[in-house]
Design a protein around this motif. Structure first.
Motif, short mmCIF file in Angstrom:
data_model
loop_
_atom_site.label_atom_id
_atom_site.label_comp_id
_atom_site.label_asym_id
_atom_site.label_seq_id
_atom_site.Cartn_x
_atom_site.Cartn_y
_atom_site.Cartn_z
N ASN A 184 -2.81 3.16 -9.02
CA ASN A 184 -3.60 2.42 -8.06
C ASN A 184 -3.93 3.22 -6.81
OD1 ASN A 184 -1.33 1.07 -9.44
ND2 ASN A 184 -2.26 -0.82 -8.76
N TYR A 185 -3.05 4.17 -6.49
CA TYR A 185 -3.16 4.88 -5.22
C TYR A 185 -3.42 6.36 -5.48
CZ TYR A 185 -0.72 0.60 -3.99
OH TYR A 185 -0.36 -0.72 -3.86
N TRP A 186 -4.31 6.94 -4.65
CA TRP A 186 -4.72 8.33 -4.83
C TRP A 186 -4.70 9.06 -3.50
CZ3 TRP A 186 -6.09 10.63 -9.50
CH2 TRP A 186 -6.15 9.77 -10.60
N GLN B 41 0.84 -1.19 0.00
CA GLN B 41 0.00 0.00 0.00
C GLN B 41 0.88 1.24 0.00
OE1 GLN B 41 -3.17 0.45 -0.24
NE2 GLN B 41 -4.14 -1.49 0.23
N VAL B 42 0.40 2.26 -0.68
CA VAL B 42 1.07 3.55 -0.69
C VAL B 42 0.04 4.59 -0.25
CG1 VAL B 42 2.23 5.29 -2.10
CG2 VAL B 42 2.61 2.85 -2.57
N GLN B 43 0.42 5.42 0.70
CA GLN B 43 -0.45 6.51 1.15
C GLN B 43 0.10 7.81 0.59
OE1 GLN B 43 0.90 4.26 3.74
NE2 GLN B 43 -0.81 2.98 3.11
N GLY C 280 4.56 4.40 3.09
CA GLY C 280 4.21 3.01 2.85
C GLY C 280 5.17 2.38 1.87
N ARG C 281 4.70 1.52 1.01
CA ARG C 281 5.53 0.79 0.06
C ARG C 281 5.82 1.66 -1.16
NH1 ARG C 281 3.74 -5.22 -1.17
NH2 ARG C 281 5.76 -5.08 -2.20
N THR C 282 6.59 2.71 -0.92
CA THR C 282 6.84 3.66 -1.99
C THR C 282 7.66 3.06 -3.12
OG1 THR C 282 8.74 4.50 -0.78
CG2 THR C 282 6.65 5.64 -0.45
N SER D 140 6.99 0.58 -4.72
CA SER D 140 6.07 0.07 -5.73
C SER D 140 5.38 1.18 -6.52
CB SER D 140 4.99 -0.81 -5.07
OG SER D 140 4.19 -0.04 -4.20
N GLY E 224 1.72 4.64 -8.83
CA GLY E 224 1.60 3.26 -9.27
C GLY E 224 1.53 3.17 -10.78
#
Length: 115
Positions: free
Chosen positions: A103-105, A1-3, A26-28, A30, A99
């Motif tokens: 995927n992340y916003w 997950q990326v926040q 988070g999983r930056t 990715s 992403g």
């Protein structure tokens, strides 16, 4: 997950400048690519700019080319959108996304450009 958390929006007069920030956590690793989008009232969300994190390659919508610049600070896991020569038609909620397929916003930040 990326926040993702955007900041830096506000009210500015036409011709002015703003710098938006998008802090990632988070999983930056990715994230791969981070982009900026905007949504004006009554309109669909539209692409503004993107940066590929490992290469630094950038791409811009025609409407902002030459006025906006996207950049990154790897140490801070932050991407910026420097907006110059702002126009009233730039008024929108600005979102950052991350992403390969965005995927992340983030939650968005309001930019209002007055005449």
């Amino acid at each position: 997950q990326v926040q993702l958390v955007e900041s830096g929006g506000g009210l500015v007069q036409a011709g002015g400048s703003l710098r938006l920030s998008c802090a990632a956590s988070g999983r930056t690793s990715s994230a791969y690519v981070m982009g900026w989008f905007r949504q004006a009232p009554g309109k669909e969300r539209a692409f503004v700019a993107r940066i590929v994190l490992n290469s630094g390659n950038t791409h811009y919508a025609d409407s902002v080319k030459g006025r906006f610049t996207v950049s990154r600070d790897d140490a801070k896991n932050t991407v910026y959108l420097q907006m110059n020569s702002l126009k009233p038609e730039d008024t929108a909620v600005y979102y950052c996304a991350a992403g390969p397929t965005y995927n992340y916003w983030g939650q968005g930040t309001q930019v209002t450009v007055s005449n």
